[in-house]
Design an enzyme around this catalytic site. Structure first.
Site, mmCIF file in Angstrom:
data_model
loop_
_atom_site.group_PDB
_atom_site.id
_atom_site.type_symbol
_atom_site.label_atom_id
_atom_site.label_comp_id
_atom_site.label_asym_id
_atom_site.label_seq_id
_atom_site.Cartn_x
_atom_site.Cartn_y
_atom_site.Cartn_z
ATOM 1 N N GLY A 28 0.823 -1.198 0.000
ATOM 2 C CA GLY A 28 0.000 0.000 0.000
ATOM 3 C C GLY A 28 0.861 1.255 0.000
ATOM 4 O O GLY A 28 1.987 1.270 -0.524
ATOM 5 N N SER A 29 0.360 2.301 0.622
ATOM 6 C CA SER A 29 0.990 3.616 0.484
ATOM 7 C C SER A 29 2.332 3.766 1.184
ATOM 8 O O SER A 29 3.048 4.735 0.923
ATOM 9 C CB SER A 29 0.034 4.704 0.971
#
Length: 718
Positions: free
Chosen positions: A309-310
């Site tokens: 993810g981020s």
């Protein structure tokens, strides 16, 4: 002269054939003697020593004496794994049978006696006493009372030797780092398995001579032979027992509070690459490893790969800045979506930032901005940075079973794949890969192999070998690393990572939230993560936190950032790291944060503005299910409150969720727990007390949004 006298008998001289036969016999005998002589020389001289040893080995029956396994200690010398000596009962069947033939012992009766004192089945003991072997274990690692009882029985052929038993004095602490050793002193999991050869040492033995009938030779000239075992080396780890305890304490608390399936924390020293703490849940006690499910043994920080993810935007951002594609002030357009190959990519909140500096896109975790950064780099450059950061290949950490993660092959990756990889999807990484990447940014761009071994010590405590990282490589320029650290500071001060703030310290980090992939399909299960470093200017710690399948709010900024904050805060105090900033809030501008839980988005915004605060909303749900800071906290007027409006409750097809257990929680804790599950709270009783009852009861399935009545009672009424 020379003639035979007339009438004398003739003398026949041997014919040539006879002479040849005599010569042949002579040669055969000579050759046979030569062969025998050669064979004698071979046996006596060439192979003499080996044959003598073989004959000795046939007469000698050996009883193994285990080497003492080397201790494992933390970086301050505190023991984490030690070996203790315990007695083991064994039998020399030939000696026992010889005594039985002489009427000195009855084997069946001996089996009964041993079974009684060793708490074993008599038939099992009898089978062991009569096996056709020179040596056989009756019972290994007996108690002191059992050992004394066996000695008192004084059964011929039944003896006691010593073995080493592995003991982990801290129980579950650092279980996934240490692993465990088996019955035969061999490492089976964790660092016990990885460094088994050095830790195990070399076994010794006691050898006794026996005759052809299996009877011990008892002569003054015949002595038992003892070969002393060589103990293993002591392994000093980079792990700090106190930091490990802090990490495990906070991880356990986070998993319980969020109703999560599990979690991971990795704490690294960015200057050395040493692992200060590595925690995983669920866990086990290595002293009783067989009592726990095998999946609890799994070393998730190195063996489990998932979409980061981020938090992966740290790597994409590093590559883009290092390659000169962007600066913090470069204006990037974010309309909320990005079209690549006919497909649209959107931000997590379906909203755009507009035309903003790259620093703002970083702080607010824009997928569109980072998709554009990956496309600007292009596949060759993007993949080169992945390789330099060891994404898609092992880091080389000294633990077994390291996964590499999955990266689409460059020649098969589409532009859409490239854009999505820019914000941490399509590929998978392990927590240790991400921790090593964050540590490289913290260490001015120098990537080092993460490692657990610090040094090998001899029995006297002298350093035999100092362990160094297997690889050191400059993966980004020092000035790039400093730029990324400043961008990470913005995430914590102004963006999605504000719950990671530590009073008195400059913190940099990145939040991340990712769908899990099961069976090749993206599922509605989430991992919330936070990757950070502190202090920003001269980082002492690089930390990665991942919470697996939280049952309520699943955003990394909500479930993982507070764990980072709690761990880093206590570790900085423990290490004596001085504060890097002075908090100077104007007391005249401090206001109490209102309770916005369970309100609609509009109601929460209106109430917050009335109290003098701004709000930023994460999630697309209709009601507030979490907030930061918590209700009642003191915050400077004009500051921003983060509202979380989407729950990840495990709903069934009819939209029903499970009522959580609220027993013993405060009013605020119960409200947050229910909101995270997508439920509303109706409180009765003393709001300064704790929950003593609830309706519906724990475990009931109710429609999402339902009200749960809680009964709160103060200490005097409880």
């Amino acid at each position: 002269m020379g003639r035979t006298a007339p009438g004398a008998p003739a003398v026949r001289m041997p014919g040539i054939g006879l002479r040849r036969r005599i010569l042949l016999v002579f040669l055969v005998f000579s050759l046979a003697l030569a062969v025998l002589a050669g064979r004698l020389v071979t046996i006596q001289v060439v192979r003499g020593e080996a044959l003598r040893q073989k004959a000795l080995d046939m007469r000698l029956w050996q009883v193994p004496v285990q080497a003492r396994r080397g201790d494992i200690v933390d970086r301050n010398g505190r023991p984490l794994a030690i070996s203790t000596d315990v007695d083991t009962v064994y039998v020399a069947p030939a000696e026992l049978q010889e005594a039985a033939r002489k009427g000195q012992v009855d084997i069946e009766e001996a089996a009964q006696q041993l079974a009684r004192v060793l708490k074993m089945d008599p038939e099992e003991v009898y089978e062991k006493l009569t096996v056709p072997h020179a040596f056989w274990y009756v019972k290994r690692r007996v108690t002191d009372a059992e050992s004394r009882a066996v000695r008192q029985l004084d059964i011929p052929g039944v003896h006691i030797t010593q073995e080493a038993r592995r003991f982990y004095p801290k129980g579950e602490l650092a279980a996934h780092v240490l692993g465990f050793a088996g019955l035969d002193n061999q490492g089976l999991e964790g660092i016990e398995a990885y460094y088994d050869r050095k830790l195990a040492g070399k076994d010794g033995y006691i050898a006794t001579e026996y005759d052809a009938l299996g009877r011990p030779i008892r002569l003054p000239t015949v002595q038992a032979r003892y070969v002393r075992p060589t103990p293993g080396l002591t392994l000093r780890l980079t792990i700090d027992e106190t930091i490990q305890y802090i990490a495990e304490r906070e991880l356990e608390r986070a998993v319980v509070q969020n109703g999560a399936k599990g979690g991971v924390i990795v704490v690294m020293d960015p200057k050395t690459g040493g692992i200060l703490a590595l925690a995983s849940r669920p866990t086990y006690d290595p002293n009783r490893f067989a009592d726990f499910p095998r999946q609890n043994w799994r070393i998730k920080p190195v063996a489990d790969a998932f979409p980061p993810g981020s938090i992966f935007k740290i790597i994409t951002g590093s590559a883009a800045v290092d390659a000169g594609k962007v600066t913090p002030d470069t204006i990037v357009d974010d309309p909320g979506f990005l079209t690549v190959g006919g497909e649209s990519i959107s931000n997590w909140n379906q909203a755009g930032l507009g035309s903003v500096p790259f620093r703002d896109g970083f702080a607010h975790s824009s997928n569109v901005v980072f998709g554009k950064m990956a496309l600007a780099l292009g596949k060759p450059v993007f993949y080169r940075y992945l390789d330099q950061f060891h994404i898609g290949r092992p880091t080389g950490i000294d633990l077994p079973g390291e996964a590499t993660g999955i990266v689409p092959p460059m020649d098969q990756a589409t532009l859409l794949d490239l854009a999505i990889m820019g914000f941490g999807q399509t590929l998978t990484t392990t927590p240790i890969q991400m921790a090593a990447a964050v540590a490289a940014v913290a260490n001015d761009g120098l990537w080092q192999t993460p490692h657990l071994a610090d040094a090998w010590l001899d029995p006297e405590g002298n350093v035999v070998e100092q362990v160094q990282p297997a690889e050191r490589r400059q993966v980004i320029k020092p000035e790039t690393a400093r730029t990324i650290r400043e961008l990470m500071r913005g995430v914590v001060e102004q963006g999605t990572g504000r719950r990671a703030q530590i009073p008195g310290y400059d913190v940099g980090g990145k939040t991340g939230t990712a769908n899990k992939v099961e069976g090749g399909r993206v599922v509605q299960k989430y991992i919330g993560s936070f990757a950070g470093l502190v202090p920003v200017e001269e980082p002492r710690l690089a930390i990665v936190v991942s919470i697996d399948e939280p049952s309520g709010i699943y955003y990394g900024g909500y479930v993982a950032a507070p764990v980072f904050q709690a761990v880093a805060r206590d570790v900085l105090r423990y290490l004596g790291v001085p504060p890097t900033r002075e908090e100077r809030a104007d007391p005249r501008r401090l206001r109490e944060v209102p309770n916005l839980m369970n309100l609609t988005r509009a109601e929460a915004r209106e109430r917050a503005q009335a109290a003098g605060f701004q709000v930023t909303v994460e999630g697309g749900g209709p009601r507030v299910v979490g907030q930061f800071p918590a209700p009642g906290a003191q915050l400077e007027q004009g500051s921003t409150i983060i509202l979380y409006t989407e729950a990840a409750s495990r709903q069934d097809e009819e939209g029903r969720v499970t009522v959580p257990d609220l027993t013993g929680l405060t009013y605020a804790q119960a409200a947050e727990r229910l909101a995270a599950a997508g439920l509303q709270m109706e409180a009765r009783g003393d709001r300064d007390g704790r929950v003593a009852g609830q309706d519906p009861p724990v475990g009931t399935r109710v429609p999402i949004g339902s009200k749960v009545t809680v009964i709160l009672r103060g200490p005097e009424s409880r």
